[in-house]
Design an enzyme around this catalytic site. Sequence first.
Site, PDB file in Angstrom:
ATOM      1  N   GLU A   1     -40.285  50.336 120.406  1.00  0.00           N
ATOM      2  CA  GLU A   1     -41.406  51.032 121.034  1.00  0.00           C
ATOM      3  C   GLU A   1     -42.693  50.417 120.481  1.00  0.00           C
ATOM      4  O   GLU A   1     -42.840  50.297 119.257  1.00  0.00           O
ATOM      5  CB  GLU A   1     -41.350  52.523 120.719  1.00  0.00           C
ATOM      6  CG  GLU A   1     -42.408  53.326 121.460  1.00  0.00           C
ATOM      7  CD  GLU A   1     -42.307  54.824 121.201  1.00  0.00           C
ATOM      8  OE1 GLU A   1     -43.179  55.565 121.686  1.00  0.00           O
ATOM      9  OE2 GLU A   1     -41.361  55.233 120.503  1.00  0.00           O
TER      10      GLU A   1
ATOM     11  N   LYS B   1     -42.664  54.891 110.503  1.00  0.00           N
ATOM     12  CA  LYS B   1     -43.882  54.496 111.205  1.00  0.00           C
ATOM     13  C   LYS B   1     -45.016  55.469 110.904  1.00  0.00           C
ATOM     14  O   LYS B   1     -46.167  55.059 110.725  1.00  0.00           O
ATOM     15  CB  LYS B   1     -43.615  54.453 112.709  1.00  0.00           C
ATOM     16  CG  LYS B   1     -42.623  53.391 113.157  1.00  0.00           C
ATOM     17  CD  LYS B   1     -42.391  53.499 114.661  1.00  0.00           C
ATOM     18  CE  LYS B   1     -41.373  52.479 115.142  1.00  0.00           C
ATOM     19  NZ  LYS B   1     -41.129  52.617 116.603  1.00  0.00           N
TER      20      LYS B   1
ATOM     21  N   ARG C   1     -28.704  52.733 109.657  1.00  0.00           N
ATOM     22  CA  ARG C   1     -29.985  52.056 109.515  1.00  0.00           C
ATOM     23  C   ARG C   1     -30.175  51.590 108.078  1.00  0.00           C
ATOM     24  O   ARG C   1     -29.472  52.025 107.160  1.00  0.00           O
ATOM     25  CB  ARG C   1     -31.128  52.986 109.927  1.00  0.00           C
ATOM     26  CG  ARG C   1     -31.310  54.173 109.013  1.00  0.00           C
ATOM     27  CD  ARG C   1     -32.342  55.148 109.545  1.00  0.00           C
ATOM     28  NE  ARG C   1     -33.633  54.503 109.713  1.00  0.00           N
ATOM     29  CZ  ARG C   1     -34.659  55.046 110.347  1.00  0.00           C
ATOM     30  NH1 ARG C   1     -34.532  56.247 110.907  1.00  0.00           N
ATOM     31  NH2 ARG C   1     -35.809  54.424 110.437  1.00  0.00           N
TER      32      ARG C   1
END
Length: 574
Positions: free
Chosen positions: A38, A280, A270
């Site tokens: 994104e 983020k 992850r």
Amino acid sequence: MPTSDPEAPVATDFVREAVSEDLASGRFDRVHTRFPPEPNAYLHIGHAKAVWIDYGVAKDFGGRFNLRFDDTNPEKEDQEFVDAIIADMKWLLSADPDVHRHWDGQALFGSDYFDRQYELAQELIKKGLAYVCDLSPDEMREARGTLTRPGVDSPWRNRSVEENLDLFARMRAGEFPDGSKTLRAKIDMASPNLVLRDPVMYRIRRAHHHRQGDAWCVYPTYDWAHGLQDSIEGITHSLCTLEYEIHRPLYDWFLDQLGVFHPRQIEFARLNLTHTVMSKRKFVELVKAGKVSGYDDPRMPTLAGLRRRGYSPEAVREFCRRVGVTKAASVTEMYQLEDCAREDLNRRALRVMAVLDPLRVVITNYDDVKTEWVEAVNNPEDPSAGMRRVPFGPVILIEQDDFREEPPPKYFRLSPGTEVRLRYAYLLRCDEVVKDGEGQVVELRCTVDPATLGANPPDGRKVKATIHWVVADQALEAEARLFDHLFSAPHPEAEDSEPDSGEPGYLKHMNPDSLRVVKALVEPSVAGAAPGSVFQFERVGYFCVDRDSTAEKLVFNRTVTLRDTWAKIEKKLS
């Protein structure tokens, strides 16, 4: 079957085995993967792991790879992030010389499929599998239920197909206020998987899109867009992190109900790394609070920060290979990333001498007008790197730590009456110590043995230490930025709750010594080095020329330190 190239970025067995099974069974006759960031932030080291899995599977099986932006949330997305991610991807995948065989270097955008996704949403409405809902976000959240309480059907769940088509078209045309209506899938409000309780597919949001402008005021949710984008591009294997595992039934449901090409979603754990944050939101907080200089601050785990610090894409690839891919969540120690950088830089960094904490040394038996040039090896790991000439003169500078007036046990560097080897030059003996009025050592008076230039003494005596130096009148002044871990705590994100002040809790673990700026004196061979050039300051560490560097003022970022056995010994003794 996958290639046998041992240097290829290879996914671990459970992913590769699943892909192999799909090819053997005829489910797919090719492999096509994608990385779907994104564009609302910079990529970080965790994304690098995902990229090397996504791209690595495509490479292993001779397939294709896409970079596709998931740009369905215009309020948080920006062209700055698009440009940064494209640059990061090209840098990261340049570690594979065959990248052009699997990726064309272009970026795709999920927003380019908005028209097709809108048409497919109309198809679900026609099948009675989607409806326009008037519940507010709070009402929808309450009606959704919990893990122990089933959800409640929306009062608008049974609208007719005709009414839903009309309302959806009017949503698209901008007739309704933001947030007043949504399009939801009609699945099962009693499902034990809360994701399947009539999830939202579209919401009204008047926001300027970085690519589509103001053409749309309804935007698809990730769950609706994800599988359709994969399907439209012909992706065979949608590789995701574990948080999307619970969403896989919805991914499958949408594709099955529409009867379109159906990729397979596979999840992996992850990457988590000690002494930093991988969020983020926290990146934004750090930048906006002025805790770091920007998203490319060399202390940040962003790819832009790592690149500026001096990491190579090859080092990052090797780190991702060593970490591997598992289903189990774990935390990787920062030293593993640093070790990959050291090994990579050891092979390719040119060696130079630099002094960061200088101590003046006057050589009393050396001609005070003489300048001599000694031969130095550029890289002992790479004979093709050749040699360089380094000036030597009657006044040199050495590191303060390379001298002890009263040496402790096992200290073999310079002290009164002892000899050391000057790297590439002579044996040096300390004869006299000069102090200032406060008793601080400010200068050493020494002599060299003229018969030992680059050679062992003719009488066979031996010294146990070699130290580096620079000649005082020709050394270049430079700024050295000494970076360390951004957080002193290994798991700062574990402290994210119950802050003691108005700041987020994890910020209290910021390392006050994560950046020290010192003056360095560097041998003149580095003059004119371009930003990005990497060097090993012998016995000091690996350094990279920063983009702030100019012809008048060199600026170096320390990438990683060298292993220092004496530092460990001294720490134990103190």
